[in-house]
Design a protein around this motif. Sequence first.
Motif, PDB file in Angstrom:
ATOM      1  N   ALA A   1      16.177   1.251   2.435  1.00  6.56           N
ATOM      2  CA  ALA A   1      14.111   1.986   2.033  1.00  6.56           C
ATOM      3  C   ALA A   1      14.068   2.459   1.273  1.00  6.56           C
ATOM      4  O   ALA A   1      12.654   2.395   0.786  1.00  6.56           O
ATOM      5  CB  ALA A   1      15.087   1.851   3.180  1.00  6.56           C
ATOM      6  N   ARG A   2      14.582   3.376   0.621  1.00  5.87           N
ATOM      7  CA  ARG A   2      14.798   4.515  -0.412  1.00  5.87           C
ATOM      8  C   ARG A   2      14.999   4.175  -1.649  1.00  5.87           C
ATOM      9  O   ARG A   2      13.071   4.347  -2.670  1.00  5.87           O
ATOM     10  CB  ARG A   2      15.503   5.587  -0.786  1.00  5.87           C
ATOM     11  CG  ARG A   2      15.345   6.940  -1.240  1.00  5.87           C
ATOM     12  CD  ARG A   2      14.219   7.309  -0.671  1.00  5.87           C
ATOM     13  NE  ARG A   2      13.454   9.017  -1.937  1.00  5.87           N
ATOM     14  CZ  ARG A   2      13.262   9.134  -2.238  1.00  5.87           C
ATOM     15  NH1 ARG A   2      11.076   8.899  -1.886  1.00  5.87           N
ATOM     16  NH2 ARG A   2      12.220  10.046  -3.857  1.00  5.87           N
ATOM     17  N   ARG A   3      14.657   3.565  -1.992  1.00  3.73           N
ATOM     18  CA  ARG A   3      15.807   2.677  -3.207  1.00  3.73           C
ATOM     19  C   ARG A   3      13.861   1.587  -3.517  1.00  3.73           C
ATOM     20  O   ARG A   3      13.703   1.262  -4.700  1.00  3.73           O
ATOM     21  CB  ARG A   3      16.560   1.632  -3.464  1.00  3.73           C
ATOM     22  CG  ARG A   3      16.606   1.350  -5.020  1.00  3.73           C
ATOM     23  CD  ARG A   3      17.599   0.269  -5.158  1.00  3.73           C
ATOM     24  NE  ARG A   3      18.813  -0.191  -4.012  1.00  3.73           N
ATOM     25  CZ  ARG A   3      19.066  -1.638  -3.404  1.00  3.73           C
ATOM     26  NH1 ARG A   3      20.475  -1.500  -5.169  1.00  3.73           N
ATOM     27  NH2 ARG A   3      19.313  -2.374  -3.194  1.00  3.73           N
ATOM     28  N   ASN A   4      13.614   0.703  -2.564  1.00  3.23           N
ATOM     29  CA  ASN A   4      12.628   0.015  -2.080  1.00  3.23           C
ATOM     30  C   ASN A   4      10.975   0.880  -2.281  1.00  3.23           C
ATOM     31  O   ASN A   4      10.178   0.551  -2.982  1.00  3.23           O
ATOM     32  CB  ASN A   4      12.044  -0.628  -1.090  1.00  3.23           C
ATOM     33  CG  ASN A   4      13.769  -1.655  -0.882  1.00  3.23           C
ATOM     34  OD1 ASN A   4      14.096  -2.255  -1.564  1.00  3.23           O
ATOM     35  ND2 ASN A   4      13.913  -2.320   0.566  1.00  3.23           N
ATOM     36  N   SER A   5      11.338   2.432  -1.853  1.00  2.00           N
ATOM     37  CA  SER A   5      10.768   3.358  -2.002  1.00  2.00           C
ATOM     38  C   SER A   5      10.123   3.920  -3.225  1.00  2.00           C
ATOM     39  O   SER A   5       8.817   3.402  -3.924  1.00  2.00           O
ATOM     40  CB  SER A   5      10.359   4.228  -1.117  1.00  2.00           C
ATOM     41  OG  SER A   5       9.402   5.304  -1.543  1.00  2.00           O
ATOM     42  N   LEU A   6      11.047   3.873  -4.356  1.00  2.00           N
ATOM     43  CA  LEU A   6      11.107   4.168  -5.011  1.00  2.00           C
ATOM     44  C   LEU A   6      11.043   3.117  -6.596  1.00  2.00           C
ATOM     45  O   LEU A   6       9.923   2.910  -7.488  1.00  2.00           O
ATOM     46  CB  LEU A   6      12.461   4.866  -5.682  1.00  2.00           C
ATOM     47  CG  LEU A   6      13.134   5.811  -5.099  1.00  2.00           C
ATOM     48  CD1 LEU A   6      14.454   6.149  -6.066  1.00  2.00           C
ATOM     49  CD2 LEU A   6      11.895   7.401  -5.358  1.00  2.00           C
ATOM     50  N   SER A   7      11.179   2.014  -6.413  1.00  2.39           N
ATOM     51  CA  SER A   7      10.587   1.038  -6.733  1.00  2.39           C
ATOM     52  C   SER A   7       8.915   0.602  -6.592  1.00  2.39           C
ATOM     53  O   SER A   7       8.133   0.068  -8.013  1.00  2.39           O
ATOM     54  CB  SER A   7      11.184  -0.456  -6.404  1.00  2.39           C
ATOM     55  OG  SER A   7      12.877  -0.466  -6.346  1.00  2.39           O
ATOM     56  N   LYS A   8       8.315   0.678  -5.245  1.00  2.97           N
ATOM     57  CA  LYS A   8       7.154   0.597  -5.379  1.00  2.97           C
ATOM     58  C   LYS A   8       6.144   2.043  -6.410  1.00  2.97           C
ATOM     59  O   LYS A   8       5.333   1.390  -6.481  1.00  2.97           O
ATOM     60  CB  LYS A   8       6.475   0.887  -4.030  1.00  2.97           C
ATOM     61  CG  LYS A   8       6.839  -0.386  -3.696  1.00  2.97           C
ATOM     62  CD  LYS A   8       6.968  -0.505  -1.868  1.00  2.97           C
ATOM     63  CE  LYS A   8       7.112  -1.567  -0.947  1.00  2.97           C
ATOM     64  NZ  LYS A   8       6.537  -1.355   0.016  1.00  2.97           N
ATOM     65  N   ASP A   9       7.428   2.693  -5.993  1.00  2.00           N
ATOM     66  CA  ASP A   9       6.437   4.111  -6.741  1.00  2.00           C
ATOM     67  C   ASP A   9       6.402   3.710  -8.726  1.00  2.00           C
ATOM     68  O   ASP A   9       5.208   4.317  -9.279  1.00  2.00           O
ATOM     69  CB  ASP A   9       7.130   4.816  -6.542  1.00  2.00           C
ATOM     70  CG  ASP A   9       6.464   6.363  -7.036  1.00  2.00           C
ATOM     71  OD1 ASP A   9       5.402   6.352  -7.576  1.00  2.00           O
ATOM     72  OD2 ASP A   9       7.399   7.281  -7.084  1.00  2.00           O
ATOM     73  N   MET A  10       7.422   3.132  -9.232  1.00  2.00           N
ATOM     74  CA  MET A  10       7.818   3.192 -10.513  1.00  2.00           C
ATOM     75  C   MET A  10       6.458   2.382 -10.742  1.00  2.00           C
ATOM     76  O   MET A  10       6.140   2.545 -11.553  1.00  2.00           O
ATOM     77  CB  MET A  10       9.404   2.653 -10.290  1.00  2.00           C
ATOM     78  CG  MET A  10       9.500   2.745 -11.974  1.00  2.00           C
ATOM     79  SD  MET A  10      11.350   2.727 -12.321  1.00  2.00           S
ATOM     80  CE  MET A  10      12.517   1.647 -10.904  1.00  2.00           C
ATOM     81  N   ALA A  11       6.788   1.594  -9.751  1.00  2.00           N
ATOM     82  CA  ALA A  11       5.503   0.139 -10.560  1.00  2.00           C
ATOM     83  C   ALA A  11       3.898   0.840 -10.663  1.00  2.00           C
ATOM     84  O   ALA A  11       3.463   0.328 -11.693  1.00  2.00           O
ATOM     85  CB  ALA A  11       5.464  -0.593  -9.455  1.00  2.00           C
ATOM     86  N   GLN A  12       3.827   1.297  -9.033  1.00  2.00           N
ATOM     87  CA  GLN A  12       2.579   2.033  -9.200  1.00  2.00           C
ATOM     88  C   GLN A  12       2.414   3.046 -10.603  1.00  2.00           C
ATOM     89  O   GLN A  12       0.889   2.773 -11.344  1.00  2.00           O
ATOM     90  CB  GLN A  12       2.397   3.077  -8.595  1.00  2.00           C
ATOM     91  CG  GLN A  12       1.917   1.758  -6.992  1.00  2.00           C
ATOM     92  CD  GLN A  12       1.668   3.338  -5.685  1.00  2.00           C
ATOM     93  OE1 GLN A  12       2.371   4.132  -5.928  1.00  2.00           O
ATOM     94  NE2 GLN A  12       1.389   2.481  -4.579  1.00  2.00           N
TER      95      GLN A  12
END
Length: 138
Positions: free
Chosen positions: A49-60
């Motif tokens: 879940a943390r990795r998914n959150s980081l991926s979204k943050d990276m995309a933003q």
Amino acid sequence: MLDIRLIRDKPDFVRDRLARKGEMRGVDEALQLDERRRSIIEEADRLKARRNSLSKDMAQRAKIGGDVAAVREESRAVGDRITVLDEQLRQIESDLRDLMLRLPNMPHDSVHVGKSASDNVVVREWGQKLRFDFPARD
């Protein structure tokens, strides 16, 4: 094979039943492996879940032109930890399966408990016993 949920929910019941068959070990080890398995699954899910959150943050951040190097590095570290946990999980699940396959089935309530074959109780017989005029072999 016994159900791990039965061992988890009623360990004393399972220990008592297996003791009737002379099996005194395995239940505690199964409980320990199951607990480790469940904690690894929980940690791996949290990290995913943390990795998914980081991926979204990276995309933003990439969308607005911000620096993504720190987020990418943290995401890589989280991914490495997930890989380690997945390998540990595979090993623990393999060990637990091997242990569960070695545990005998539990005897029914109606089964008489004895220490040797001479303690066996005949519940019923069917047909007539064969009679030989010579000594029978095993």
